[in-house]
Design an enzyme around this catalytic site. Structure first.
Site, short mmCIF file in Angstrom:
data_model
loop_
_atom_site.label_atom_id
_atom_site.label_comp_id
_atom_site.label_asym_id
_atom_site.label_seq_id
_atom_site.Cartn_x
_atom_site.Cartn_y
_atom_site.Cartn_z
N GLY A 24 -1.98 5.54 -2.41
CA GLY A 24 -2.71 5.97 -3.59
C GLY A 24 -4.02 5.24 -3.74
O GLY A 24 -4.27 4.22 -3.08
N VAL A 25 -4.87 5.71 -4.64
CA VAL A 25 -6.19 5.11 -4.81
C VAL A 25 -6.08 3.70 -5.38
O VAL A 25 -6.89 2.82 -5.03
CB VAL A 25 -7.08 6.00 -5.70
CG1 VAL A 25 -6.53 6.10 -7.12
CG2 VAL A 25 -8.52 5.51 -5.72
N CYS A 76 13.70 1.14 -8.22
CA CYS A 76 12.95 0.93 -6.98
C CYS A 76 12.11 -0.33 -7.08
O CYS A 76 12.05 -1.13 -6.13
CB CYS A 76 12.07 2.14 -6.69
SG CYS A 76 11.11 1.99 -5.16
N CYS A 83 8.73 10.50 -5.46
CA CYS A 83 8.19 11.06 -4.22
C CYS A 83 9.15 12.05 -3.57
O CYS A 83 8.77 13.14 -3.18
CB CYS A 83 7.87 9.93 -3.25
SG CYS A 83 7.44 10.47 -1.58
N SER A 107 -3.68 1.24 -4.99
CA SER A 107 -3.35 0.24 -3.97
C SER A 107 -4.42 0.18 -2.89
O SER A 107 -4.63 -0.87 -2.27
CB SER A 107 -1.98 0.52 -3.36
OG SER A 107 -1.95 1.75 -2.69
N MET A 129 0.83 -1.20 0.00
CA MET A 129 0.00 0.00 0.00
C MET A 129 0.87 1.25 0.00
O MET A 129 1.70 1.44 0.90
CB MET A 129 -0.94 -0.01 1.20
CG MET A 129 -1.87 -1.23 1.23
SD MET A 129 -2.90 -1.33 2.71
CE MET A 129 -3.95 0.12 2.49
#
Length: 426
Positions: free
Chosen positions: A43-44, A129, A234, A46, A40
């Site tokens: 964000g919408v 990542c 981010c 996940s 999670m």
């Protein structure tokens, strides 16, 4: 659609004939009593993925803290995101865990990114990542706590993991494919995911559209239902700097050099200004430089055509569609196949003539068809993948990941070492 429970909605779309891929089985989903871990991010996407499995008895959420912004006066992005994840977990009655992979991110993603920028190339830390943290360190953490092969990892990526049903594709083998909803396809960003992760990886967004996901989030009254999609990295987007150049100048020393033009006929070199570091520019980028606008030869916008690392020079050209920006041969290094290399090479060989092999070197770009492809070995023993494209492509920058597809399926990816323009039959 809203009358169905989230998992039932997912199962309905996963079984839908119009959302399946020929030669592949329908998307496999976890069973009721399987161990299920939902990554999670706040964000919408996940969050909806978490809602789909929140009723399963052995499901839980996990949040990865990979970066701490220490220079901003605002609340750090990881704190805001963790609070949102906790709100979603509480709303769904889903337990959530927070893990810290900052050190791993720094060593495996951030420092290599800095080195690449210092060397004048254009890296993509998002792909790193995914490879080293989300599907590397996180999987190792879950293997240790739940047992290898004893859990499903669910993420909110728009892509599909499907098992073949055709001998031509390798019977019962697992592949990573594009998402059903092309405008949000994220398969490019997953092109370095290890093949071993695929059999236990569930990507529910892969069979959904973004409007459907937003509608589900709204119907479920999720706290993140109307949260905007994240834009960029981010630690840059949420810092006080806001732009990658202002962020990087904290970590990379400035090495000023010349901005030049080269006469296309004589090769004559002319200096027009100074730059503060090659890392500040990428191939195809518009350059804000003062040129003599009274002279028609220099009127208009100018763009980066080349970065000369050996002389620390930026070469610029006039016009976004300048021919010098377009190349049709690309050389990749460090190619990582998604599956067995021999199988990948065979897939390329058997499908080149049909125009079914293509590349992407940016997310969501129009795929570029490959006409020739060969693996070469240098005198130093390093492997290179050399591809000739049917049409010239703009701004293929060294350092970018280049992903190879056979139709919807990812065959693997590597980093661009160089690109040039050649005759089509060479």
């Amino acid at each position: 659609m809203a009358c169905l429970k989230p998992f039932e909605q997912l199962a309905k779309f996963a079984a839908s004939q119009c959302r399946q891929v020929p030669g592949y089985q329908p998307m496999k989903l976890p069973s009721k009593f399987d161990n299920i871990v939902i990554a999670m991010s706040s964000g919408v996407d996940s969050s909806v993925a978490a809602a789909m499995f929140s009723g399963f008895p052995n499901a839980c959420g996990i949040y990865m803290q990979n970066w701490t912004e220490t220079r901003s006066e605002r609340e750090p992005c990881h704190e805001r995101d963790w609070k949102d994840v906790q709100k979603v977990g509480a709303h769904l009655n889903l337990p959530v865990e927070k893990v810290n992979f900052e050190q791993d991110y720094w060593l495996d993603v951030f420092e290599p990114m800095l080195r690449d920028y210092e060397q004048g190339v254009t890296p993509n830390p998002d792909i790193g990542c995914n490879r080293f943290i989300k599907f590397g360190k996180l999987r190792a953490h879950l293997d240790a706590s739940l047992g290898t092969g004893n859990y499903w990892l669910v993420t909110g990526h728009y892509s599909r993991v499907l098992q073949t049903e055709s001998k031509a594709l390798g019977l019962n083998s697992w592949h990573l494919l594009r998402a059903f909803y092309a405008p949000k396809d994220q398969s490019y960003y997953l092109s370095q995911v290890p093949s071993a992760a695929l059999p236990a990886l569930c990507l529910p967004m892969g069979v959904l559209t973004k409007p459907e996901v937003r509608e589900m989030a709204h119907d479920l009254r999720l706290p993140t239902a109307h949260k905007p999609d994240s834009q960029g990295i981010c630690f840059v987007a949420n810092s006080q700097h806001g732009k990658i150049s202002r962020f990087l100048e904290q970590y990379i020393p400035s090495h000023a050099g010349e901005i030049i033009t080269l006469d296309p006929i004589t090769g004559e070199r002319t200096e027009w200004g100074r730059h503060t570091g090659l890392w500040n520019y990428t191939i195809g980028q518009k350059v804000g430089i003062s040129m003599p606008q009274g002279d028609p030869r220099y009127q208009g916008a100018w763009f980066v055509a080349d970065k000369r690392v050996d002389t620390n020079e930026i070469v610029i050209c006039k016009g976004r569609d300048n021919p010098s920006l377009y190349k049709n041969r690309v050389v990749l290094k460090d190619f990582s196949p998604l599956g067995n290399l021999n199988d990948v090479q065979e897939a390329v060989k058997n499908n080149l003539a049909g125009g079914a092999i293509h590349i992407q070197y940016r997310s969501l770009q129009e795929p570029a068809k490959v006409s020739r492809c060969c693996w070469e070995t240098t005198e130093a023993g390093e492997s290179r993948l050399v591809m000739t494209l049917e049409q010239k492509q703009r701004a293929m920058a060294p350092g970018q990941y280049c992903t190879i597809y056979h139709k919807e399926r990812i065959l693997g990816s590597g980093t661009i070492l160089a690109s040039d323009a050649v005759e089509a039959n060479k």
